[in-house]
Motif scaffolding. Structure first.
Motif, PDB file in Angstrom:
ATOM      1  N   UNK A  83      -3.037  -9.938 -11.551  1.00 24.07           N
ATOM      2  CA  UNK A  83      -1.836 -10.617 -11.278  1.00 24.07           C
ATOM      3  C   UNK A  83      -2.167 -11.046  -9.859  1.00 24.07           C
ATOM      4  N   UNK A  84      -2.771 -10.163  -8.741  1.00 25.75           N
ATOM      5  CA  UNK A  84      -2.986 -10.488  -7.765  1.00 25.75           C
ATOM      6  C   UNK A  84      -2.156 -10.032  -6.581  1.00 25.75           C
ATOM      7  N   UNK A  85      -1.328  -9.168  -6.996  1.00 27.30           N
ATOM      8  CA  UNK A  85      -0.223  -8.556  -6.335  1.00 27.30           C
ATOM      9  C   UNK A  85      -0.704  -7.652  -5.189  1.00 27.30           C
ATOM     10  N   UNK A  86      -1.937  -6.909  -5.525  1.00 26.98           N
ATOM     11  CA  UNK A  86      -2.654  -5.791  -4.944  1.00 26.98           C
ATOM     12  C   UNK A  86      -3.913  -5.882  -4.645  1.00 26.98           C
ATOM     13  N   UNK A  87      -4.298  -5.287  -3.549  1.00 27.73           N
ATOM     14  CA  UNK A  87      -5.949  -5.166  -3.416  1.00 27.73           C
ATOM     15  C   UNK A  87      -6.411  -3.788  -4.302  1.00 27.73           C
ATOM     16  N   UNK A  88      -7.748  -3.751  -4.387  1.00 28.41           N
ATOM     17  CA  UNK A  88      -8.293  -2.561  -5.089  1.00 28.41           C
ATOM     18  C   UNK A  88      -7.852  -1.378  -4.565  1.00 28.41           C
ATOM     19  N   UNK A  89      -7.860  -1.283  -3.047  1.00 24.43           N
ATOM     20  CA  UNK A  89      -7.813  -0.084  -2.493  1.00 24.43           C
ATOM     21  C   UNK A  89      -6.173   0.313  -2.534  1.00 24.43           C
ATOM     22  N   UNK A  90      -5.218  -0.591  -2.814  1.00 20.69           N
ATOM     23  CA  UNK A  90      -3.939  -0.322  -2.925  1.00 20.69           C
ATOM     24  C   UNK A  90      -3.728   0.371  -4.287  1.00 20.69           C
ATOM     25  N   UNK A  91      -4.451  -0.237  -5.446  1.00 19.94           N
ATOM     26  CA  UNK A  91      -4.346   0.367  -6.584  1.00 19.94           C
ATOM     27  C   UNK A  91      -4.932   1.835  -6.711  1.00 19.94           C
ATOM     28  N   UNK A  92      -6.200   1.921  -6.172  1.00 25.91           N
ATOM     29  CA  UNK A  92      -6.792   3.056  -6.032  1.00 25.91           C
ATOM     30  C   UNK A  92      -6.125   4.274  -5.189  1.00 25.91           C
ATOM     31  N   UNK A  93      -5.275   3.882  -4.344  1.00 26.37           N
ATOM     32  CA  UNK A  93      -4.579   4.976  -3.573  1.00 26.37           C
ATOM     33  C   UNK A  93      -3.348   5.457  -4.463  1.00 26.37           C
ATOM     34  N   UNK A  94      -2.864   4.485  -5.115  1.00 22.46           N
ATOM     35  CA  UNK A  94      -1.826   4.585  -6.255  1.00 22.46           C
ATOM     36  C   UNK A  94      -2.156   5.572  -7.015  1.00 22.46           C
ATOM     37  N   UNK A  95      -3.491   5.427  -7.665  1.00 18.40           N
ATOM     38  CA  UNK A  95      -3.835   6.211  -8.819  1.00 18.40           C
ATOM     39  C   UNK A  95      -4.331   7.638  -8.185  1.00 18.40           C
ATOM     40  N   UNK A 153       0.667  -1.248  -0.109  1.00 17.19           N
ATOM     41  CA  UNK A 153      -0.066   0.075   0.037  1.00 17.19           C
ATOM     42  C   UNK A 153       0.846   1.132  -0.055  1.00 17.19           C
ATOM     43  N   UNK A 154       0.587   1.939  -0.753  1.00 13.73           N
ATOM     44  CA  UNK A 154       0.022   1.949  -2.139  1.00 13.73           C
ATOM     45  C   UNK A 154       0.643   1.530  -3.149  1.00 13.73           C
ATOM     46  N   UNK A 155       0.018   1.200  -4.364  1.00 16.48           N
ATOM     47  CA  UNK A 155       0.621   0.286  -5.451  1.00 16.48           C
ATOM     48  C   UNK A 155       1.671   1.338  -5.985  1.00 16.48           C
ATOM     49  N   UNK A 156       2.956   1.072  -6.073  1.00 14.96           N
ATOM     50  CA  UNK A 156       3.968   1.954  -6.811  1.00 14.96           C
ATOM     51  C   UNK A 156       3.701   1.868  -8.435  1.00 14.96           C
ATOM     52  N   UNK A 157       3.562   0.888  -8.764  1.00 15.55           N
ATOM     53  CA  UNK A 157       3.195   0.778 -10.393  1.00 15.55           C
ATOM     54  C   UNK A 157       2.133   1.446 -10.768  1.00 15.55           C
ATOM     55  N   UNK A 158       0.900   1.496  -9.694  1.00 12.80           N
ATOM     56  CA  UNK A 158      -0.102   2.302 -10.006  1.00 12.80           C
ATOM     57  C   UNK A 158       0.203   3.873 -10.083  1.00 12.80           C
ATOM     58  N   UNK A 159       1.146   4.145  -9.001  1.00 11.43           N
ATOM     59  CA  UNK A 159       1.125   5.712  -8.652  1.00 11.43           C
ATOM     60  C   UNK A 159       2.027   5.979  -9.888  1.00 11.43           C
ATOM     61  N   UNK A 160       3.184   5.042 -10.469  1.00 12.90           N
ATOM     62  CA  UNK A 160       3.957   6.084 -11.646  1.00 12.90           C
ATOM     63  C   UNK A 160       3.379   5.983 -12.893  1.00 12.90           C
ATOM     64  N   UNK A 195      -4.392   4.733 -21.834  1.00 15.87           N
ATOM     65  CA  UNK A 195      -5.000   3.551 -22.100  1.00 15.87           C
ATOM     66  C   UNK A 195      -3.839   2.410 -21.373  1.00 15.87           C
ATOM     67  N   UNK A 196      -2.456   2.701 -21.776  1.00 12.32           N
ATOM     68  CA  UNK A 196      -1.558   1.878 -21.088  1.00 12.32           C
ATOM     69  C   UNK A 196      -1.420   2.011 -19.770  1.00 12.32           C
ATOM     70  N   UNK A 197      -1.500   3.079 -19.347  1.00 13.40           N
ATOM     71  CA  UNK A 197      -1.558   3.410 -17.667  1.00 13.40           C
ATOM     72  C   UNK A 197      -2.643   2.844 -17.020  1.00 13.40           C
ATOM     73  N   UNK A 198      -3.977   2.675 -17.613  1.00 12.07           N
ATOM     74  CA  UNK A 198      -4.965   1.970 -16.954  1.00 12.07           C
ATOM     75  C   UNK A 198      -4.834   0.668 -17.003  1.00 12.07           C
ATOM     76  N   UNK A 199      -4.052   0.118 -18.064  1.00  9.36           N
ATOM     77  CA  UNK A 199      -3.967  -1.293 -18.222  1.00  9.36           C
ATOM     78  C   UNK A 199      -2.815  -1.756 -17.029  1.00  9.36           C
ATOM     79  N   UNK A 200      -1.913  -0.933 -16.725  1.00 11.18           N
ATOM     80  CA  UNK A 200      -0.876  -1.131 -15.953  1.00 11.18           C
ATOM     81  C   UNK A 200      -1.588  -1.388 -14.712  1.00 11.18           C
ATOM     82  N   UNK A 201      -2.484  -0.616 -14.177  1.00 16.10           N
ATOM     83  CA  UNK A 201      -3.128  -0.406 -12.924  1.00 16.10           C
ATOM     84  C   UNK A 201      -4.028  -1.888 -12.920  1.00 16.10           C
ATOM     85  N   UNK A 202      -4.809  -2.187 -13.886  1.00 16.88           N
ATOM     86  CA  UNK A 202      -5.559  -3.123 -13.824  1.00 16.88           C
ATOM     87  C   UNK A 202      -4.725  -4.365 -13.802  1.00 16.88           C
TER      88      UNK A 202
END
Length: 88
Positions: free
Chosen positions: A52-64, A11-18, A40-47
């Motif tokens: 892959x199962x390495x983050x919870x949805x809240x991790x990705x949302x916080x990163x975004x 928490x938060x997802x670094x990949x989603x943040x970047x 679109x590529x940024x959205x696909x990275x977040x999804x």
């Protein structure tokens, strides 16, 4: 879960943040022809972090949200930068 289960904090997802920060800045700075596919590529990275199962949805949302805030600061600074006084 695809692959090995991570042993560190997620928490938060670094990949989603970047990816959110970079894709949003590029979306607003480049012509739409290039910006839309990059967004679109940024959205696909977040999804992909969820798939892959390495983050919870809240991790990705916080990163975004953090990435979007960083992008907003960058865009604000670029828009309001002072013009140079003379030749560079």
């Amino acid at each position: 879960m695809l692959g090995v289960k991570p042993s560190d904090f997620s928490f938060p997802s670094g990949h989603s943040t970047c990816s959110a920060a970079a894709s949003l800045v590029l979306f607003f700075m480049l012509p739409k022809r290039a910006g839309v596919p990059l967004l679109a590529l940024g959205i696909l990275i977040c999804l992909s972090r969820l798939y892959v199962g390495v983050h919870y949805p809240t991790d990705v949302l916080a990163g975004v949200l953090i990435g979007a805030a960083a992008a907003a600061v960058v865009l604000f600074r670029v828009k309001n930068r002072a013009a140079p006084d003379g030749p560079v």
